[in-house]
Design a protein around this motif. Structure first.
Motif, mmCIF file in Angstrom:
data_model
loop_
_atom_site.group_PDB
_atom_site.id
_atom_site.type_symbol
_atom_site.label_atom_id
_atom_site.label_comp_id
_atom_site.label_asym_id
_atom_site.label_seq_id
_atom_site.Cartn_x
_atom_site.Cartn_y
_atom_site.Cartn_z
ATOM 1 N N THR A 114 22.506 3.481 41.982
ATOM 2 C CA THR A 114 21.102 3.810 41.735
ATOM 3 C C THR A 114 20.952 5.300 41.441
ATOM 4 O OG1 THR A 114 20.536 2.021 43.229
ATOM 5 C CG2 THR A 114 18.776 3.567 42.694
ATOM 6 N N LYS A 119 20.560 9.815 37.421
ATOM 7 C CA LYS A 119 21.215 11.017 36.870
ATOM 8 C C LYS A 119 21.448 10.866 35.360
ATOM 9 C CE LYS A 119 23.841 12.400 41.039
ATOM 10 N NZ LYS A 119 25.181 12.422 41.663
ATOM 11 N N GLN A 146 13.634 2.625 45.395
ATOM 12 C CA GLN A 146 14.362 3.903 45.267
ATOM 13 C C GLN A 146 14.457 4.299 43.791
ATOM 14 O OE1 GLN A 146 18.419 3.511 46.647
ATOM 15 N NE2 GLN A 146 19.001 5.556 45.956
ATOM 16 N N THR A 247 31.862 8.921 41.940
ATOM 17 C CA THR A 247 30.820 9.665 42.655
ATOM 18 C C THR A 247 31.391 10.367 43.880
ATOM 19 O OG1 THR A 247 30.290 7.769 44.034
ATOM 20 C CG2 THR A 247 29.069 7.977 41.969
ATOM 21 N N GLY A 273 30.165 12.388 39.918
ATOM 22 C CA GLY A 273 29.008 12.759 40.738
ATOM 23 C C GLY A 273 29.422 13.884 41.670
ATOM 24 N N GLU A 276 24.190 14.774 45.800
ATOM 25 C CA GLU A 276 23.221 13.677 45.918
ATOM 26 C C GLU A 276 22.045 13.881 44.973
ATOM 27 O OE1 GLU A 276 22.862 12.274 50.274
ATOM 28 O OE2 GLU A 276 22.431 14.436 50.258
HETATM 29 P P1 GDP Z 1 24.024 2.121 45.413
HETATM 30 O O1 GDP Z 1 23.923 1.216 46.607
HETATM 31 O O2 GDP Z 1 25.321 1.911 44.681
HETATM 32 O O3 GDP Z 1 22.844 2.064 44.499
HETATM 33 O O4 GDP Z 1 24.138 3.617 46.000
HETATM 34 P P2 GDP Z 1 23.034 4.777 46.073
HETATM 35 O O5 GDP Z 1 22.759 5.322 44.715
HETATM 36 O O6 GDP Z 1 21.887 4.318 46.877
HETATM 37 O O7 GDP Z 1 23.886 5.892 46.831
HETATM 38 C C1 GDP Z 1 24.370 5.707 48.150
HETATM 39 C C2 GDP Z 1 24.372 7.063 48.863
HETATM 40 O O8 GDP Z 1 25.306 7.933 48.242
HETATM 41 C C3 GDP Z 1 23.029 7.773 48.797
HETATM 42 O O9 GDP Z 1 22.791 8.392 50.044
HETATM 43 C C4 GDP Z 1 23.234 8.816 47.690
HETATM 44 O O10 GDP Z 1 22.415 9.952 47.895
HETATM 45 C C5 GDP Z 1 24.683 9.145 47.876
HETATM 46 N N1 GDP Z 1 25.327 9.640 46.634
HETATM 47 C C6 GDP Z 1 25.376 9.041 45.417
HETATM 48 N N2 GDP Z 1 26.093 9.792 44.546
HETATM 49 C C7 GDP Z 1 26.496 10.898 45.212
HETATM 50 C C8 GDP Z 1 27.284 12.046 44.865
HETATM 51 O O11 GDP Z 1 27.809 12.225 43.745
HETATM 52 N N3 GDP Z 1 27.485 12.968 45.871
HETATM 53 C C9 GDP Z 1 26.969 12.802 47.118
HETATM 54 N N4 GDP Z 1 27.230 13.735 48.028
HETATM 55 N N5 GDP Z 1 26.255 11.736 47.474
HETATM 56 C C10 GDP Z 1 26.003 10.786 46.542
#
Ligand code: GDP
Length: 295
Positions: A114, A119, A146, A247, A273, A276
């Motif tokens: 997500t 991004k 979200q 990521t 990535g 966040e």
């Molecule tokens: P989804 O379940 O695959 O959609 O994952 P999300 O986009 O909700 O991300 C899961 C968690 O990882 C969230 O708390 C994001 O803020 C964090 N996150 C995603 N990409 C990055 C990144 O490149 N760096 C960091 N530090 N956190 C990330």
């Protein structure tokens, strides 16, 4: 990023530079160190073997051993081979199709799908593209919210799906909406599970059939090292992936995933990535990454 690996390789570089002349034995010793450093960084074994044998073959060649600064020449070979391992050129997203160009996001829950969708939308918007985001994560209503919230903050449109709908219906409707409203790009976020399961694979396959995406990106958490690479391979066997987004490289990633993905899955890493935040994304540059790793 990759501090341990970098430190270890820098040590090897220092030793190599310290020799006025190099023997085959010096190179064998150095390659033993490189091999250990890569294994500790969680690089997949076949990748390590292949890499070390390539470097060694080139390094014991006449051009290196007889060059004026053999240490430097070996380092150059290591740099070139690291770059090759990670895929050399990367041109980012391929959008060369009749609009809307569709980008399908796949990956496990929590991998960053997500966040990465938002991004990418931000990058495309900056590139003057008309972007539509859509989410079919009906199992986690919070995920749809979200994406809507992120879209709003970016001033990018988000298709109005909800958790009572079927993912396949969302895909068909979002596609129709994107066509009727002349969007350049549709970024379609999907549901992930905690592990690979058949229902998830069947669902994403169906979404892939409905959407016919030009890009099918596998989003994976770099901190998972070799597991990340194995999951990418499993997805790649079900879905015609076009690329990988790694990521969380800002975390304590050891480097294994970045160095193994291309070799093990045959798919290029397109983006990384690095935070966040919505601007925490970079185009993956193998050559620059090799320089970063070698320090
Ligand atoms: P989804 O379940 O695959 O959609 O994952 P999300 O986009 O909700 O991300 C899961 C968690 O990882 C969230 O708390 C994001 O803020 C964090 N996150 C995603 N990409 C990055 C990144 O490149 N760096 C960091 N530090 N956190 C990330």
């Amino acid at each position: 990023m990759f501090e341990n690996l970098s430190n270890r390789l820098q040590q090897v570089v220092k030793t190599l530079r310290g020799h006025a002349r190099l023997t085959e034995e010096n190179i064998t010793d150095a390659m033993r160190e490189v091999r250990m450093a890569l294994l500790e960084a969680d690089v997949a074994l076949p990748v390590v073997k292949d890499f070390v044998s390539q470097v060694k073959e080139r390094a014991v060649g006449r051009e290196v051993l007889q060059s004026l600064s053999p240490g430097q020449a070996v380092i150059q070979v290591v740099h070139e081979e690291l770059t090759r391992l990670m895929g050399e050129q990367n041109v980012g997203l391929n959008l060369a199709t009749n609009p809307p160009a569709i980008v399908l996001m796949a990956g496990l829950q929590g991998s960053g799908k997500t966040t990465t969708s938002a991004k990418l939308a931000r990058l495309l918007k900056a590139d003057k593209k008309k972007v539509l985001l859509a989410s079919a994560d009906v199992y986690r209503p919070a995920a749809i919210e979200q994406l809507k919230t992120l879209a709003k903050s970016l001033e990018v449109d988000c298709f109005d799906s909800n958790a009572t709908q079927k993912p396949a219906d969302i895909a068909a409707q979002a596609l129709d909406f994107a066509k009727r409203h002349f969007y350049d790009v549709l970024i379609f976020d999907t549901a992930g599970r905690l592990g690979i399961d058949e229902a998830m694979m069947a669902e994403i396959k169906q979404l892939h059939e409905i959407l016919s995406p030009i890009e099918t990106l596998f989003v994976v958490d770099a901190m998972q090292g070799q597991d990340a690479v194995n999951t990418a391979r499993a997805f790649g066997e079900t879905l015609p992936l076009t690329g990988v987004v790694l990521t969380k490289l800002d975390g304590d990633a050891r480097g294994g995933a970045a160095l193994s993905v291309r070799h093990v899955t045959g798919k290029p890493i397109k983006y990384i990535g690095v935070s966040e935040k919505v601007d925490g994304i970079e185009l993956f540059h193998p050559e620059r990454m090799a320089s970063r790793v070698l320090g």
